[in-house]
Write an enzyme that holds these catalytic residues in place. Structure first.
Site, PDB file in Angstrom:
ATOM      1  N   PHE A   1      12.654  -7.769 -37.759  1.00 17.33           N
ATOM      2  CA  PHE A   1      12.610  -8.855 -36.722  1.00 17.33           C
ATOM      3  C   PHE A   1      13.343  -8.306 -35.462  1.00 17.33           C
ATOM      4  O   PHE A   1      14.230  -7.516 -35.392  1.00 17.33           O
ATOM      5  CB  PHE A   1      13.729 -10.038 -37.120  1.00 17.33           C
ATOM      6  CG  PHE A   1      13.247 -11.416 -36.637  1.00 17.33           C
ATOM      7  CD1 PHE A   1      12.685 -12.372 -37.584  1.00 17.33           C
ATOM      8  CD2 PHE A   1      13.604 -11.705 -35.482  1.00 17.33           C
ATOM      9  CE1 PHE A   1      12.307 -13.571 -36.949  1.00 17.33           C
ATOM     10  CE2 PHE A   1      13.126 -12.947 -35.031  1.00 17.33           C
ATOM     11  CZ  PHE A   1      12.815 -13.931 -35.747  1.00 17.33           C
TER      12      PHE A   1
ATOM     13  N   PHE B   1      19.313 -11.123 -41.933  1.00 17.02           N
ATOM     14  CA  PHE B   1      19.768 -11.911 -42.960  1.00 17.02           C
ATOM     15  C   PHE B   1      19.608 -11.143 -44.281  1.00 17.02           C
ATOM     16  O   PHE B   1      20.397 -11.347 -45.188  1.00 17.02           O
ATOM     17  CB  PHE B   1      18.864 -13.445 -43.022  1.00 17.02           C
ATOM     18  CG  PHE B   1      19.440 -14.289 -44.150  1.00 17.02           C
ATOM     19  CD1 PHE B   1      20.585 -14.969 -43.993  1.00 17.02           C
ATOM     20  CD2 PHE B   1      19.030 -14.418 -45.482  1.00 17.02           C
ATOM     21  CE1 PHE B   1      20.873 -15.927 -44.907  1.00 17.02           C
ATOM     22  CE2 PHE B   1      19.286 -15.104 -46.361  1.00 17.02           C
ATOM     23  CZ  PHE B   1      20.481 -16.046 -46.146  1.00 17.02           C
ATOM     24  N   GLU B   2      18.325 -10.421 -44.503  1.00 16.23           N
ATOM     25  CA  GLU B   2      18.204  -9.690 -45.776  1.00 16.23           C
ATOM     26  C   GLU B   2      18.968  -8.421 -46.098  1.00 16.23           C
ATOM     27  O   GLU B   2      18.895  -7.839 -47.014  1.00 16.23           O
ATOM     28  CB  GLU B   2      16.756  -9.460 -45.779  1.00 16.23           C
ATOM     29  CG  GLU B   2      15.982 -10.726 -46.429  1.00 16.23           C
ATOM     30  CD  GLU B   2      15.686 -11.397 -44.999  1.00 16.23           C
ATOM     31  OE1 GLU B   2      15.665 -11.168 -43.927  1.00 16.23           O
ATOM     32  OE2 GLU B   2      15.565 -12.525 -45.329  1.00 16.23           O
TER      33      GLU B   2
ATOM     34  N   ILE C   1      18.880 -12.318 -31.779  1.00 16.26           N
ATOM     35  CA  ILE C   1      18.989 -12.818 -30.295  1.00 16.26           C
ATOM     36  C   ILE C   1      18.813 -14.352 -30.298  1.00 16.26           C
ATOM     37  O   ILE C   1      18.147 -14.990 -30.982  1.00 16.26           O
ATOM     38  CB  ILE C   1      17.467 -12.169 -29.423  1.00 16.26           C
ATOM     39  CG1 ILE C   1      17.767 -10.854 -29.654  1.00 16.26           C
ATOM     40  CG2 ILE C   1      17.625 -12.618 -28.330  1.00 16.26           C
ATOM     41  CD1 ILE C   1      16.511  -9.914 -29.128  1.00 16.26           C
TER      42      ILE C   1
ATOM     43  N   THR D   1      18.083 -22.979 -30.974  1.00  7.64           N
ATOM     44  CA  THR D   1      18.559 -23.611 -32.315  1.00  7.64           C
ATOM     45  C   THR D   1      19.778 -23.213 -32.578  1.00  7.64           C
ATOM     46  O   THR D   1      19.847 -21.968 -32.245  1.00  7.64           O
ATOM     47  CB  THR D   1      17.530 -24.017 -33.311  1.00  7.64           C
ATOM     48  OG1 THR D   1      17.519 -22.512 -33.796  1.00  7.64           O
ATOM     49  CG2 THR D   1      16.304 -24.422 -32.666  1.00  7.64           C
TER      50      THR D   1
ATOM     51  N   HIS E   1      20.129 -21.691 -35.378  1.00  7.15           N
ATOM     52  CA  HIS E   1      19.655 -20.539 -36.139  1.00  7.15           C
ATOM     53  C   HIS E   1      20.647 -19.093 -36.073  1.00  7.15           C
ATOM     54  O   HIS E   1      20.951 -18.289 -36.822  1.00  7.15           O
ATOM     55  CB  HIS E   1      18.279 -20.119 -36.177  1.00  7.15           C
ATOM     56  CG  HIS E   1      17.274 -19.449 -37.060  1.00  7.15           C
ATOM     57  ND1 HIS E   1      17.226 -20.168 -38.300  1.00  7.15           N
ATOM     58  CD2 HIS E   1      16.930 -18.244 -37.228  1.00  7.15           C
ATOM     59  CE1 HIS E   1      16.610 -19.200 -39.246  1.00  7.15           C
ATOM     60  NE2 HIS E   1      16.335 -18.133 -38.451  1.00  7.15           N
TER      61      HIS E   1
ATOM     62  N   ARG F   1      21.597  -2.722 -24.790  1.00  6.21           N
ATOM     63  CA  ARG F   1      22.255  -2.110 -26.056  1.00  6.21           C
ATOM     64  C   ARG F   1      21.549  -1.321 -26.824  1.00  6.21           C
ATOM     65  O   ARG F   1      21.906  -0.849 -27.671  1.00  6.21           O
ATOM     66  CB  ARG F   1      22.983  -3.206 -26.762  1.00  6.21           C
ATOM     67  CG  ARG F   1      24.129  -3.755 -25.734  1.00  6.21           C
ATOM     68  CD  ARG F   1      24.527  -5.319 -26.417  1.00  6.21           C
ATOM     69  NE  ARG F   1      25.734  -5.540 -25.218  1.00  6.21           N
ATOM     70  CZ  ARG F   1      25.559  -6.246 -24.218  1.00  6.21           C
ATOM     71  NH1 ARG F   1      24.356  -6.294 -23.537  1.00  6.21           N
ATOM     72  NH2 ARG F   1      26.808  -6.615 -23.752  1.00  6.21           N
TER      73      ARG F   1
HETATM   74  N1  INI Z   1      16.251 -12.108 -37.904  1.00  4.13           N
HETATM   75  C1  INI Z   1      16.723 -11.097 -37.025  1.00  4.13           C
HETATM   76  O1  INI Z   1      17.082 -10.039 -37.359  1.00  4.13           O
HETATM   77  N2  INI Z   1      16.925 -11.442 -35.851  1.00  4.13           N
HETATM   78  C2  INI Z   1      16.907 -12.785 -35.358  1.00  4.13           C
HETATM   79  O2  INI Z   1      17.030 -12.861 -33.948  1.00  4.13           O
HETATM   80  C3  INI Z   1      16.174 -13.717 -36.022  1.00  4.13           C
HETATM   81  N3  INI Z   1      16.123 -14.970 -35.439  1.00  4.13           N
HETATM   82  O3  INI Z   1      16.343 -15.294 -34.378  1.00  4.13           O
HETATM   83  O4  INI Z   1      15.506 -15.800 -36.228  1.00  4.13           O
HETATM   84  C4  INI Z   1      16.149 -13.528 -37.380  1.00  4.13           C
HETATM   85  N4  INI Z   1      15.550 -14.156 -38.107  1.00  4.13           N
HETATM   86  C5  INI Z   1      14.894 -13.936 -39.374  1.00  4.13           C
HETATM   87  C6  INI Z   1      16.141 -13.787 -40.576  1.00  4.13           C
HETATM   88  O5  INI Z   1      16.835 -13.008 -40.600  1.00  4.13           O
HETATM   89  C7  INI Z   1      15.421 -13.782 -42.067  1.00  4.13           C
HETATM   90  O6  INI Z   1      14.583 -12.677 -42.135  1.00  4.13           O
HETATM   91  C8  INI Z   1      14.751 -15.212 -42.415  1.00  4.13           C
HETATM   92  O7  INI Z   1      15.342 -16.261 -42.074  1.00  4.13           O
HETATM   93  C9  INI Z   1      13.941 -15.131 -43.825  1.00  4.13           C
HETATM   94  O8  INI Z   1      15.174 -15.288 -44.789  1.00  4.13           O
END
Ligand code: INI
Length: 155
Positions: A22, A57-58, A81, A85, A87, A126
């Site tokens: 991501f 997240f993973e 970033i 929302t 999130h 960064r």
């Molecule tokens: N994951 C990121 O690594 N950076 C982000 O900015 C981001 N945003 O903003 O949504 C992001 N979302 C995905 C998340 O990490 C998971 O992969 C997804 O929710 C599936 O579990």
């Protein structure tokens, strides 16, 4: 007085790098910075394994799966970033907490190389521009910690 410090010695050290796809335009720059730093400090490219995740997240879940594989250090790299929302808060909280828990539970260094930025510009700054490269910085931390952990020995 006895003082123990980790040196920046990469020879024979094995590193895993977990990097989020991501915001890859940022995380790829962080990954390149981290690898460049490790190699310049003596880590062999054969001793570096890169694991890609869908998002930040993973990262803790994948990091945990690596516990039985012989690495001296795991670098966790990605960019979260802020959007419109909440999130952002959920992702940053979980990845931060997850990496912190692994550090305490697993007895080996998991380095926090996650950029948490309010804007794309802040993230880009960064990732190899105005504010340096946080991937490089994460690798420096990893090098220092692997040496320090080795000096402390297993407890
Ligand atoms: N994951 C990121 O690594 N950076 C982000 O900015 C981001 N945003 O903003 O949504 C992001 N979302 C995905 C998340 O990490 C998971 O992969 C997804 O929710 C599936 O579990």
């Amino acid at each position: 007085m006895k003082e123990i410090k980790g040196n920046l010695v990469g020879k024979s050290k094995k590193f895993a790098i977990i990097v989020s796809r991501f915001n890859e335009f940022v995380s790829k720059q962080l990954l390149d910075g981290a690898i460049d730093c490790l190699v310049r400090h003596g880590v062999s490219t054969q001793d570096i394994t890169v694991y890609w995740t869908p998002g930040c997240f993973e990262i803790p879940g994948v990091a945990r799966r690596l516990k039985n594989i012989k690495y001296d250090c795991v670098l966790c790299i990605g960019a979260v970033i802020r959007g419109d929302t909440p999130h952002f808060e959920y992702i940053t909280n979980e990845v931060t907490k997850g990496i912190a828990v692994l550090n305490l539970e697993k007895g080996m260094p998991f380095v926090y190389g996650i950029i948490t930025a309010d804007t794309i510009d802040q993230a880009v700054e960064r990732a190899g521009t105005k504010q340096g490269n946080k991937g490089w910085d994460a690798a420096m931390t990893g090098l220092e910690l692997t040496d320090l952990y080795a000096k402390i020995g297993s407890r």
